[in-house]
Design an enzyme around this catalytic site. Structure first.
Site, PDB file in Angstrom:
ATOM      1  N   VAL A 175      19.573  -4.447  -8.618  1.00 23.13           N
ATOM      2  CA  VAL A 175      18.166  -4.054  -8.518  1.00 23.13           C
ATOM      3  C   VAL A 175      18.022  -2.680  -7.870  1.00 23.13           C
ATOM      4  CG1 VAL A 175      15.965  -4.646  -7.431  1.00 23.13           C
ATOM      5  CG2 VAL A 175      17.385  -6.444  -8.441  1.00 23.13           C
TER       6      VAL A 175
ATOM      7  N   LYS B  42      31.546   1.312  -2.842  1.00 25.74           N
ATOM      8  CA  LYS B  42      30.443   1.494  -3.777  1.00 25.74           C
ATOM      9  C   LYS B  42      29.851   2.897  -3.672  1.00 25.74           C
ATOM     10  CE  LYS B  42      27.955  -2.601  -4.970  1.00 25.74           C
ATOM     11  NZ  LYS B  42      26.851  -3.534  -4.778  1.00 25.74           N
TER      12      LYS B  42
ATOM     13  N   THR C  27      13.878 -10.677  -3.790  1.00 26.72           N
ATOM     14  CA  THR C  27      13.104 -11.907  -3.906  1.00 26.72           C
ATOM     15  C   THR C  27      13.151 -12.646  -2.574  1.00 26.72           C
ATOM     16  OG1 THR C  27      13.782 -11.998  -6.193  1.00 26.72           O
ATOM     17  CG2 THR C  27      12.860 -14.013  -5.258  1.00 26.72           C
TER      18      THR C  27
ATOM     19  N   GLU D 138      10.514  -7.391  -8.063  1.00 25.47           N
ATOM     20  CA  GLU D 138      11.079  -6.833  -9.315  1.00 25.47           C
ATOM     21  C   GLU D 138      11.153  -7.928 -10.370  1.00 25.47           C
ATOM     22  OE1 GLU D 138      14.186  -7.813 -10.533  1.00 25.47           O
ATOM     23  OE2 GLU D 138      14.716  -9.122  -8.869  1.00 25.47           O
ATOM     24  N   PHE D 139      11.038  -7.504 -11.631  1.00 22.14           N
ATOM     25  CA  PHE D 139      11.140  -8.461 -12.742  1.00 22.14           C
ATOM     26  C   PHE D 139      12.200  -7.992 -13.739  1.00 22.14           C
ATOM     27  CE2 PHE D 139       6.828  -8.720 -11.040  1.00 22.14           C
ATOM     28  CZ  PHE D 139       6.731 -10.078 -10.775  1.00 22.14           C
ATOM     29  N   LEU D 140      13.196  -7.262 -13.241  1.00 26.15           N
ATOM     30  CA  LEU D 140      14.196  -6.662 -14.135  1.00 26.15           C
ATOM     31  C   LEU D 140      15.186  -7.713 -14.605  1.00 26.15           C
ATOM     32  CD1 LEU D 140      15.032  -3.593 -11.842  1.00 26.15           C
ATOM     33  CD2 LEU D 140      13.363  -3.671 -13.704  1.00 26.15           C
TER      34      LEU D 140
ATOM     35  N   LYS E  67      15.445 -20.257 -26.201  1.00 22.34           N
ATOM     36  CA  LYS E  67      16.727 -20.403 -26.879  1.00 22.34           C
ATOM     37  C   LYS E  67      17.542 -21.481 -26.169  1.00 22.34           C
ATOM     38  CE  LYS E  67      20.051 -17.702 -29.381  1.00 22.34           C
ATOM     39  NZ  LYS E  67      20.894 -18.844 -29.483  1.00 22.34           N
TER      40      LYS E  67
ATOM     41  N   CYS F 293      19.327 -15.024 -10.275  1.00 27.65           N
ATOM     42  CA  CYS F 293      17.927 -15.334  -9.934  1.00 27.65           C
ATOM     43  C   CYS F 293      17.509 -16.776 -10.186  1.00 27.65           C
ATOM     44  CB  CYS F 293      17.005 -14.382 -10.685  1.00 27.65           C
ATOM     45  SG  CYS F 293      17.101 -12.720 -10.012  1.00 27.65           S
TER      46      CYS F 293
ATOM     47  N   LYS G  28      19.128 -19.617  -8.076  1.00 33.54           N
ATOM     48  CA  LYS G  28      18.828 -19.431  -6.647  1.00 33.54           C
ATOM     49  C   LYS G  28      17.331 -19.640  -6.373  1.00 33.54           C
ATOM     50  CE  LYS G  28      19.016 -15.038  -5.208  1.00 33.54           C
ATOM     51  NZ  LYS G  28      17.768 -14.508  -4.655  1.00 33.54           N
TER      52      LYS G  28
HETATM   53  C1  UDX Z   1      18.554  -8.491  -6.128  1.00 32.97           C
HETATM   54  C2  UDX Z   1      17.577  -8.880  -5.034  1.00 32.97           C
HETATM   55  O1  UDX Z   1      17.736  -8.084  -3.946  1.00 32.97           O
HETATM   56  C3  UDX Z   1      17.622 -10.327  -4.773  1.00 32.97           C
HETATM   57  O2  UDX Z   1      16.729 -10.679  -3.768  1.00 32.97           O
HETATM   58  C4  UDX Z   1      17.224 -10.941  -6.037  1.00 32.97           C
HETATM   59  O3  UDX Z   1      17.054 -12.298  -5.892  1.00 32.97           O
HETATM   60  C5  UDX Z   1      18.264 -10.645  -7.091  1.00 32.97           C
HETATM   61  O4  UDX Z   1      18.333  -9.302  -7.275  1.00 32.97           O
HETATM   62  P1  UDX Z   1      20.996  -7.752  -6.490  1.00 32.97           P
HETATM   63  O5  UDX Z   1      20.588  -6.340  -6.678  1.00 32.97           O
HETATM   64  O6  UDX Z   1      21.424  -8.532  -7.671  1.00 32.97           O
HETATM   65  O7  UDX Z   1      19.832  -8.557  -5.722  1.00 32.97           O
HETATM   66  O8  UDX Z   1      22.038  -7.917  -5.296  1.00 32.97           O
HETATM   67  P2  UDX Z   1      23.478  -7.318  -5.134  1.00 32.97           P
HETATM   68  O9  UDX Z   1      24.004  -6.844  -6.435  1.00 32.97           O
HETATM   69  O10 UDX Z   1      24.180  -8.324  -4.330  1.00 32.97           O
HETATM   70  O11 UDX Z   1      23.212  -6.018  -4.251  1.00 32.97           O
HETATM   71  C6  UDX Z   1      22.778  -6.016  -2.936  1.00 32.97           C
HETATM   72  C7  UDX Z   1      23.327  -4.749  -2.290  1.00 32.97           C
HETATM   73  O12 UDX Z   1      22.791  -4.633  -0.978  1.00 32.97           O
HETATM   74  C8  UDX Z   1      24.855  -4.736  -2.140  1.00 32.97           C
HETATM   75  O13 UDX Z   1      25.379  -3.569  -2.722  1.00 32.97           O
HETATM   76  C9  UDX Z   1      25.083  -4.775  -0.642  1.00 32.97           C
HETATM   77  O14 UDX Z   1      26.225  -4.085  -0.206  1.00 32.97           O
HETATM   78  C10 UDX Z   1      23.808  -4.127  -0.135  1.00 32.97           C
HETATM   79  N1  UDX Z   1      23.501  -4.420   1.279  1.00 32.97           N
HETATM   80  C11 UDX Z   1      23.514  -5.693   1.717  1.00 32.97           C
HETATM   81  C12 UDX Z   1      23.205  -3.385   2.133  1.00 32.97           C
HETATM   82  O15 UDX Z   1      23.213  -2.227   1.740  1.00 32.97           O
HETATM   83  N2  UDX Z   1      22.897  -3.677   3.432  1.00 32.97           N
HETATM   84  C13 UDX Z   1      22.923  -4.933   3.934  1.00 32.97           C
HETATM   85  O16 UDX Z   1      22.685  -5.142   5.112  1.00 32.97           O
HETATM   86  C14 UDX Z   1      23.255  -5.978   3.031  1.00 32.97           C
HETATM   87  C1  UDX Z   2      15.716 -13.084 -14.678  1.00 36.18           C
HETATM   88  C2  UDX Z   2      14.262 -12.797 -15.041  1.00 36.18           C
HETATM   89  O1  UDX Z   2      14.098 -12.796 -16.470  1.00 36.18           O
HETATM   90  C3  UDX Z   2      13.830 -11.470 -14.460  1.00 36.18           C
HETATM   91  O2  UDX Z   2      12.442 -11.241 -14.725  1.00 36.18           O
HETATM   92  C4  UDX Z   2      14.056 -11.552 -12.944  1.00 36.18           C
HETATM   93  O3  UDX Z   2      13.620 -10.410 -12.291  1.00 36.18           O
HETATM   94  C5  UDX Z   2      15.507 -11.804 -12.653  1.00 36.18           C
HETATM   95  O4  UDX Z   2      15.887 -13.049 -13.283  1.00 36.18           O
HETATM   96  P1  UDX Z   2      18.114 -12.337 -15.559  1.00 36.18           P
HETATM   97  O5  UDX Z   2      18.600 -13.495 -14.759  1.00 36.18           O
HETATM   98  O6  UDX Z   2      18.758 -11.015 -15.378  1.00 36.18           O
HETATM   99  O7  UDX Z   2      16.544 -12.118 -15.315  1.00 36.18           O
HETATM  100  O8  UDX Z   2      18.253 -12.685 -17.122  1.00 36.18           O
HETATM  101  P2  UDX Z   2      17.438 -13.555 -18.175  1.00 36.18           P
HETATM  102  O9  UDX Z   2      17.404 -12.808 -19.441  1.00 36.18           O
HETATM  103  O10 UDX Z   2      16.143 -14.013 -17.639  1.00 36.18           O
HETATM  104  O11 UDX Z   2      18.421 -14.813 -18.411  1.00 36.18           O
HETATM  105  C6  UDX Z   2      18.695 -15.739 -17.383  1.00 36.18           C
HETATM  106  C7  UDX Z   2      19.517 -16.884 -17.923  1.00 36.18           C
HETATM  107  O12 UDX Z   2      18.767 -17.686 -18.818  1.00 36.18           O
HETATM  108  C8  UDX Z   2      20.772 -16.466 -18.708  1.00 36.18           C
HETATM  109  O13 UDX Z   2      21.864 -17.284 -18.322  1.00 36.18           O
HETATM  110  C9  UDX Z   2      20.416 -16.721 -20.156  1.00 36.18           C
HETATM  111  O14 UDX Z   2      21.547 -17.044 -20.934  1.00 36.18           O
HETATM  112  C10 UDX Z   2      19.481 -17.914 -20.025  1.00 36.18           C
HETATM  113  N1  UDX Z   2      18.511 -18.012 -21.122  1.00 36.18           N
HETATM  114  C11 UDX Z   2      17.545 -17.061 -21.273  1.00 36.18           C
HETATM  115  C12 UDX Z   2      18.562 -19.103 -22.005  1.00 36.18           C
HETATM  116  O15 UDX Z   2      19.421 -19.978 -21.877  1.00 36.18           O
HETATM  117  N2  UDX Z   2      17.622 -19.181 -23.012  1.00 36.18           N
HETATM  118  C13 UDX Z   2      16.636 -18.257 -23.168  1.00 36.18           C
HETATM  119  O16 UDX Z   2      15.828 -18.403 -24.102  1.00 36.18           O
HETATM  120  C14 UDX Z   2      16.607 -17.149 -22.276  1.00 36.18           C
END
Ligand code: UDX
Ligand code: UDX
Length: 443
Positions: free
Chosen positions: A11, A35, A121, A151-153, A251, A260, A263
């Site tokens: 994110v 990183k 989140t 975020e909704f990415l 699907k 996401c 969790k």
């Molecule tokens: C995001 C959101 O933050 C999470 O709440 C949501 O549910 C899923 O998407 P994501 O970007 O996937 O998480 O997390 P991750 O790839 O684990 O990256 C988090 C980063 O934060 C890591 O690079 C980690 O090193 C960094 N971090 C963590 C810091 O820089 N400082 C800290 O104290 C802890």
């Molecule tokens: C999700 C949300 O879509 C996004 O908005 C949020 O911010 C982060 O969590 P992400 O987990 O990256 O995104 O991917 P997503 O495309 O939503 O798929 C999640 C899981 O659902 C995958 O394992 C995918 O295979 C599964 N999925 C998705 C299905 O089994 N069927 C579907 O029709 C769509």
């Protein structure tokens, strides 16, 4: 504007690169040296389509910086986005330790008034907690406003989603702060919704819980279809025509994974326990998903009996295509269950092998190409619908496997195509092909 993003994960990185692309001066801070070193040299530690070129471009133009130094990151930022992870604890609740760490650092290092936007989140009430932490430690002359800005990415299309998302949610009671953020997001031409903080936090959980429910609903329906001799693809097609339902996100497969849905559904359920609100529906959504991830191995045992010493080709490790992320991927459940059954597993994935290897180590073998994975296998299980997997010609299974049995957890192949080959083919919610042992509950 001068923007800082805390966290260079999926994110944080996408948010940093895209805000720099919009013309802002962005500093992204992370605690992982490896990183930051990679990012400073223009390489992305994660795979996300379109991300690396945007990183390179904005790094060389000076719009984007990476640092580990909190003074550089926070002292003169106008807006700080928090995008650190909020992982799951053993009991399903959300671990907010990184949120605490970052909130303290922000309070300690800021030298200007600042808006702090939470992208991570977080459970309802967390933004008020962040505000309280910062207020209790910041210099008294500075003003800090904490905003819920979820975020909704989607991984695999996060850059596209940043620029073309369905909505932007700004949760704050402070009108001036809301309008500053509105100006920031205005160039994206995405509908902006301004709410109170707690509703913004709940919008994120409600969205993910609803989408997860859709998936478990269709998966439950697909299991029903198998038993009554219907085809889930025909059913979803007919279902989606109803405008109130729509075609998207229906699907059937082997369940949802990723960082996401698993969790966030558990977190909401856990929160329900605390406020004396048992969320029965969500509990069922989670149970259906767990069951769905176990379907491939169940089907395998029903089809070939014992899996002991059977060679299994696992096609796909990522939790979805176009990402290298394996967090909560169905593939991990499949591997665990196959190994428990004594099978020998060789996995193929175009991108996720390094991340999978960190978790699975040498408990399985890894193949660089699909043919090597399939060679002499008794069984193939498709866990991710990568293009590199779903467009593999069917004669490849026929020519490389022993007596080809394919369990397709993502319904990659049209049934009429499969029927042309001597392949035993089982998928999700559709009739089996060439399966002598098919159980027909409906006859
Ligand atoms: C995001 C959101 O933050 C999470 O709440 C949501 O549910 C899923 O998407 P994501 O970007 O996937 O998480 O997390 P991750 O790839 O684990 O990256 C988090 C980063 O934060 C890591 O690079 C980690 O090193 C960094 N971090 C963590 C810091 O820089 N400082 C800290 O104290 C802890
Ligand atoms: C999700 C949300 O879509 C996004 O908005 C949020 O911010 C982060 O969590 P992400 O987990 O990256 O995104 O991917 P997503 O495309 O939503 O798929 C999640 C899981 O659902 C995958 O394992 C995918 O295979 C599964 N999925 C998705 C299905 O089994 N069927 C579907 O029709 C769509």
């Amino acid at each position: 504007m001068k923007i800082t993003v805390a966290g260079a994960g999926y994110v944080g990185l996408v948010t940093s690169a895209c805000l720099a692309e919009l013309g802002h001066l962005v500093t992204c801070i992370d605690i992982q040296k490896e990183k930051i070193d990679m990012l400073q040299s223009g390489r992305s530690p994660i795979y996300e389509p379109g991300l690396e070129s945007m990183l390179e471009k904005n790094l060389s133009s000076g719009q984007l910086h990476f640092t580990m130094n909190p003074h550089h990151a926070y002292s003169d930022a106008e807006i700080i986005f928090i995008a650190v992870g909020t992982p799951e604890k053993h009991d399903g609740s959300v671990d907010l330790k990184y949120i605490h760490v970052v909130s303290n650092l922000i309070a300690y290092y800021i030298e200007n008034d600042v808006i702090v936007c939470t992208k991570s989140t977080v459970p309802v009430g967390t933004n008020e907690l962040i505000q309280a932490i910062i207020d209790s430690r910041k210099p008294p002359n500075l003003q800090v406003e904490v905003v819920a800005n979820p975020e909704f990415l989607r991984e695999g299309s996060a850059v596209l989603d940043f620029f073309h998302g369905d909505r932007i949610v700004i949760g704050t009671d402070h009108h001036k702060v809301a309008s500053i953020l509105e100006q920031l997001y205005l160039p994206l031409k995405i509908p902006i919704l301004k709410t109170d903080i707690r509703s913004a936090e709940m919008i994120k959980y409600a969205s993910n819980a609803f989408l997860a429910t859709k998936i478990s609903f269709i998966n439950e329906m697909s299991n029903f279809c198998e038993k009554v001799g219907a085809n889930i693809e025909e059913v979803t097609f007919g279902l989606g025509y109803d405008k109130r339902i729509g075609h998207d996100f229906l699907k059937a497969g082997i369940g949802f994974g990723g960082s996401c849905f698993p969790k966030d559904t558990k977190a909401l359920l856990h929160l329900g326990g605390h406020i004396n609100h048992p969320f029965d529906l969500l509990e069922a959504v989670i149970n259906v998903n767990n069951r769905q991830q176990s379907l491939p191995v169940l089907k395998a045992k029903e089809t070939i009996g014992s899996l002991k010493n059977k060679k299994v080709a696992l096609l796909g490790l990522a939790f979805k295509p176009n990402t290298d992320d394996v967090r909560n991927a169905a593939s991990l459940t499949i591997v665990k269950e196959l190994l428990e059954e004594g099978a020998v597993v060789t996995a193929y994935d175009p991108l996720a092998i390094p991340n999978a290897r960190r978790i699975l180590g040498n408990t399985i073998e890894y193949a660089d190409d699909i043919r090597a994975a399939l060679r002499d296998a008794h069984l193939a299980i498709i866990a991710t619908e990568w293009e590199q997997i779903k467009y593999v010609p069917l004669d490849v299974y026929q020519n490389h496997m022993r007596d080809p049995i394919v369990i397709d957890g993502r319904n990659c192949y049209p049934l009429h195509e499969i029927q042309k080959y001597p392949i035993t083919y089982l998928s999700i919610g559709r009739p089996d092909v060439n399966n002598a042992r098919q159980k027909k509950g409906w006859e």
